[in-house]
Design a protein around this motif. Structure first.
Motif, PDB file in Angstrom:
ATOM      1  N   LEU A 323       0.835  -1.207   0.000  1.00  0.00           N
ATOM      2  CA  LEU A 323       0.000   0.000   0.000  1.00  0.00           C
ATOM      3  C   LEU A 323       0.871   1.259   0.000  1.00  0.00           C
ATOM      4  O   LEU A 323       0.549   2.246  -0.677  1.00  0.00           O
ATOM      5  CB  LEU A 323      -0.925  -0.013   1.213  1.00  0.00           C
ATOM      6  N   VAL A 324       1.959   1.221   0.777  1.00  0.00           N
ATOM      7  CA  VAL A 324       2.873   2.364   0.824  1.00  0.00           C
ATOM      8  C   VAL A 324       3.464   2.625  -0.562  1.00  0.00           C
ATOM      9  O   VAL A 324       3.550   3.776  -1.013  1.00  0.00           O
ATOM     10  CB  VAL A 324       4.000   2.115   1.854  1.00  0.00           C
ATOM     11  N   TRP A 325       3.847   1.548  -1.243  1.00  0.00           N
ATOM     12  CA  TRP A 325       4.425   1.708  -2.595  1.00  0.00           C
ATOM     13  C   TRP A 325       3.370   2.214  -3.587  1.00  0.00           C
ATOM     14  O   TRP A 325       3.661   3.059  -4.435  1.00  0.00           O
ATOM     15  CB  TRP A 325       5.010   0.383  -3.063  1.00  0.00           C
ATOM     16  N   LYS A 326       2.178   1.699  -3.472  1.00  0.00           N
ATOM     17  CA  LYS A 326       1.104   2.081  -4.388  1.00  0.00           C
ATOM     18  C   LYS A 326       0.702   3.542  -4.198  1.00  0.00           C
ATOM     19  O   LYS A 326       0.411   4.247  -5.180  1.00  0.00           O
ATOM     20  CB  LYS A 326      -0.103   1.159  -4.159  1.00  0.00           C
ATOM     21  N   ARG A 327       0.690   3.988  -2.933  1.00  0.00           N
ATOM     22  CA  ARG A 327       0.280   5.367  -2.628  1.00  0.00           C
ATOM     23  C   ARG A 327       1.428   6.120  -1.972  1.00  0.00           C
ATOM     24  O   ARG A 327       1.260   6.763  -0.921  1.00  0.00           O
ATOM     25  CB  ARG A 327      -0.955   5.358  -1.709  1.00  0.00           C
ATOM     26  N   ARG A 328       2.592   6.044  -2.590  1.00  0.00           N
ATOM     27  CA  ARG A 328       3.803   6.573  -1.953  1.00  0.00           C
ATOM     28  C   ARG A 328       3.759   8.080  -1.748  1.00  0.00           C
ATOM     29  O   ARG A 328       4.325   8.578  -0.762  1.00  0.00           O
ATOM     30  CB  ARG A 328       5.046   6.166  -2.745  1.00  0.00           C
ATOM     31  N   ILE A 329       3.091   8.797  -2.635  1.00  0.00           N
ATOM     32  CA  ILE A 329       2.998  10.257  -2.450  1.00  0.00           C
ATOM     33  C   ILE A 329       2.191  10.582  -1.195  1.00  0.00           C
ATOM     34  O   ILE A 329       2.597  11.425  -0.381  1.00  0.00           O
ATOM     35  CB  ILE A 329       2.345  10.927  -3.687  1.00  0.00           C
ATOM     36  N   GLN A 330       1.068   9.880  -1.020  1.00  0.00           N
ATOM     37  CA  GLN A 330       0.230  10.111   0.164  1.00  0.00           C
ATOM     38  C   GLN A 330       0.986   9.775   1.446  1.00  0.00           C
ATOM     39  O   GLN A 330       0.952  10.526   2.421  1.00  0.00           O
ATOM     40  CB  GLN A 330      -1.042   9.270   0.063  1.00  0.00           C
ATOM     41  N   PHE A 331       1.690   8.636   1.420  1.00  0.00           N
ATOM     42  CA  PHE A 331       2.426   8.228   2.618  1.00  0.00           C
ATOM     43  C   PHE A 331       3.626   9.131   2.876  1.00  0.00           C
ATOM     44  O   PHE A 331       4.012   9.340   4.034  1.00  0.00           O
ATOM     45  CB  PHE A 331       2.862   6.759   2.505  1.00  0.00           C
ATOM     46  N   LEU A 332       4.198   9.686   1.839  1.00  0.00           N
ATOM     47  CA  LEU A 332       5.289  10.634   2.021  1.00  0.00           C
ATOM     48  C   LEU A 332       4.787  11.896   2.723  1.00  0.00           C
ATOM     49  O   LEU A 332       5.457  12.436   3.619  1.00  0.00           O
ATOM     50  CB  LEU A 332       5.899  10.993   0.655  1.00  0.00           C
ATOM     51  N   ILE A 333       3.589  12.336   2.335  1.00  0.00           N
ATOM     52  CA  ILE A 333       2.986  13.511   2.983  1.00  0.00           C
ATOM     53  C   ILE A 333       2.676  13.202   4.447  1.00  0.00           C
ATOM     54  O   ILE A 333       2.970  13.998   5.346  1.00  0.00           O
ATOM     55  CB  ILE A 333       1.707  13.945   2.235  1.00  0.00           C
ATOM     56  N   ILE A 334       2.070  12.022   4.702  1.00  0.00           N
ATOM     57  CA  ILE A 334       1.736  11.610   6.072  1.00  0.00           C
ATOM     58  C   ILE A 334       2.998  11.531   6.931  1.00  0.00           C
ATOM     59  O   ILE A 334       3.022  12.001   8.083  1.00  0.00           O
ATOM     60  CB  ILE A 334       0.989  10.262   6.071  1.00  0.00           C
ATOM     61  N   THR A 335       4.064  10.956   6.369  1.00  0.00           N
ATOM     62  CA  THR A 335       5.327  10.830   7.110  1.00  0.00           C
ATOM     63  C   THR A 335       5.917  12.197   7.411  1.00  0.00           C
ATOM     64  O   THR A 335       6.385  12.445   8.539  1.00  0.00           O
ATOM     65  CB  THR A 335       6.339   9.987   6.300  1.00  0.00           C
ATOM     66  N   SER A 336       5.883  13.088   6.432  1.00  0.00           N
ATOM     67  CA  SER A 336       6.435  14.439   6.630  1.00  0.00           C
ATOM     68  C   SER A 336       5.667  15.192   7.717  1.00  0.00           C
ATOM     69  O   SER A 336       6.274  15.838   8.586  1.00  0.00           O
ATOM     70  CB  SER A 336       6.378  15.222   5.314  1.00  0.00           C
ATOM     71  N   VAL A 337       4.347  15.104   7.671  1.00  0.00           N
ATOM     72  CA  VAL A 337       3.513  15.768   8.692  1.00  0.00           C
ATOM     73  C   VAL A 337       3.792  15.165  10.071  1.00  0.00           C
ATOM     74  O   VAL A 337       3.904  15.895  11.066  1.00  0.00           O
ATOM     75  CB  VAL A 337       2.013  15.643   8.327  1.00  0.00           C
ATOM     76  N   SER A 338       3.915  13.841  10.136  1.00  0.00           N
ATOM     77  CA  SER A 338       4.179  13.160  11.416  1.00  0.00           C
ATOM     78  C   SER A 338       5.524  13.583  12.001  1.00  0.00           C
ATOM     79  O   SER A 338       5.632  13.837  13.206  1.00  0.00           O
ATOM     80  CB  SER A 338       4.138  11.642  11.228  1.00  0.00           C
TER      81      SER A 338
END
Length: 478
Positions: A323-338
């Motif tokens: 899922l992280v690979w499939k939606r890597r942009i979304q998870f990158l944003i979530i990680t940056s915010v976290s």
């Protein structure tokens, strides 16, 4: 379920409850022999309860160091005082440390029964949930280590749990006036329990919203209206639906008519906050509210640790990575915010650094203080834990999840102090609402809880120490 199967489940339940109470009584006896004087926060709670027990209810008799309302003391007096009338016991006996602590053991039995009733209501018998699964789940939560430990000390945890679970149960059965009244009882034990009264109201609102949302989707399907793909499109549609629903006077008035007992209680709470000048009574110097966003991450980690048989598996990890690979942009944003939230909103309470009697002291010292970068390295773990928790609740509606996570946020984030006790109630609510796991996983969970309890009690009772400037015996605890 046939009458024979129901009777058999009753036997299983009685056996589980009886065995738990027997073991608890033996542990209570060991605690009573080892702890003949008040320990930790009992130094404030026990003398206050004894003053109430002696009939001294004057505000002048109140200990200003106590920050919670007197629900625990009032209920304790209501339980122990009749014993002096019925059995002719002296006031010295009924108001003793042992008798007052025993009140929490009685609450623990009530909690066991309430958990069982909640599992029966939330996990219906006609949905494939076996009696063994319900009873094992009840037993596991009844001995949940962080909660079970405080059944033997004169703390507010057991009573707070009892009234909150009872209020939730009455809400599920549609008895909302009784639920709100019990919610008031929970508030009298701990002011932040008002959040879980709001959760009960939110349960009703989520149910109505889910029905309206299904109708909306069916209407669009029949009209063959195009719908966008992807999570952001779905999110946008839900937001527009909520706005349209809430702007309707008819809908709002219907919700108020359904939730008015909870609304009255929340209004009373608001009046209390205004009159009191805040949510905390007594000493406020060490209970200052703040936006401690990482508390949410700590709760995710806490939940992943104690629910690892249900949340952690090779399949789940593979699914998450995919899922992280499939939606890597979304998870990158979530990680940056976290990472930003960890960087800017991590608070360290002085008690966390100074009191080496709590396990959180050692968690912070040996994990977070090992190196400055550690708190950032843990962010991917937080995200996995949060995703795994949300994934385990996918059987619930999106609106139920919204209500739960809003209440979880409100109950954890304002707390400056990292203390596992603050996570007990949201964890129990969460655990009750996930689908019943297979028996093998429940047995694993139960065994792990029993092992953690054994180690916790052994360390508390036998591995004592003393501070250099204090001759009192100190003990390790949650």
């Amino acid at each position: 379920m046939g009458s024979g199967a129901a009777q058999l489940e009753g036997y299983y339940f009685s056996a589980a409850l009886s065995c738990t109470f027997l073991v608890s009584c033996l542990l209570f006896s060991a605690f009573s022999r080892a702890l003949r004087e008040p320990y930790m926060d009992e130094v404030f709670h026990l003398p206050q309860a004894q003053r109430y027990c002696e009939g001294r209810f004057s505000p002048a008799q109140w200990d200003p160091m106590i920050t919670t309302l007197p629900g625990l003391y009032l209920v304790s007096v209501g339980v122990v005082k009749p014993a002096s009338w019925i059995f002719g016991w002296s006031e010295h006996v009924v108001c003793s440390i042992g008798m007052l602590r025993f009140v929490n053991l009685l609450f623990s039995i009530g909690n066991f029964y309430l958990l069982y009733l909640l599992f029966q209501k939330v996990q219906p018998k006609n949905k494939g949930a076996s009696s063994i699964q319900r009873i094992l789940s009840t037993l596991a939560l009844a001995i949940f280590p962080t909660l079970y430990f405080f059944n033997f000390l004169y703390y507010t945890e057991a009573g707070s749990m009892f009234f909150t679970l009872f209020a939730y149960l009455m809400c599920l059965y549609g008895n909302h006036k009784t639920s709100a009244l019990l919610g008031f009882g929970g508030f009298m034990f701990r002011q932040t329990n008002i959040i879980w009264t709001v959760f009960c109201a939110g349960h009703i609102v989520a149910h109505r919203l889910t029905e309206a949302w299904k109708t909306e989707l069916q209407k669009k399907k029949e009209e063959r209206l195009p719908s966008g793909k992807g999570p952001f499109s779905e999110f946008r549609r839900i937001v527009w639906f909520l706005l349209a629903y809430c702007l309707s006077f008819k809908n709002l008035s219907a919700l108020i008519l359904l939730t008015w007992p909870y609304v009255l209680l929340v209004l009373a709470f608001g009046a209390f906050v205004v009159v009191n000048g805040g949510i905390v009574i007594g000493d406020r110097s060490n209970h200052e509210a703040c936006l401690h966003f990482p508390q949410l991450f700590y709760f995710f980690s806490f939940t992943l640790f104690f629910s690892f048989p249900h949340l952690l598996s090779p399949t789940k990890i593979k699914t998450f990575i995919f899922l992280v690979w499939k939606r890597r942009i979304q998870f990158l944003i979530i990680t940056s915010v976290s990472i930003f939230l960890v960087w800017k909103f991590t608070y360290v309470h002085r008690y966390l650094l100074a009191d080496n009697r709590h396990y959180t002291f050692y968690v912070w010292k040996r994990v977070f203080q090992r190196h400055d970068i550690m708190k950032y390295l843990l962010v991917p773990g937080y995200i996995f834990a949060g995703w795994s928790i949300a994934d385990s609740l996918k059987s619930k509606s999106v609106f139920w999840n919204l209500m739960f996570f809003v209440c979880l946020f409100t109950s954890t984030v304002p707390q400056k102090l990292l203390e596992f006790r603050y996570f007990i109630l949201p964890y129990i609510i969460y655990r009750v609402n996930i689908p019943l796991p297979p028996t093998s996983r429940l047995l694993c969970e139960l065994s792990c809880y029993a092992l953690v309890n054994f180690l916790t009690f052994y360390i508390f009772l036998n591995k004592t120490f003393q501070w250099p400037d204090n001759q009192d015996i100190q003990r390790f605890m949650w």
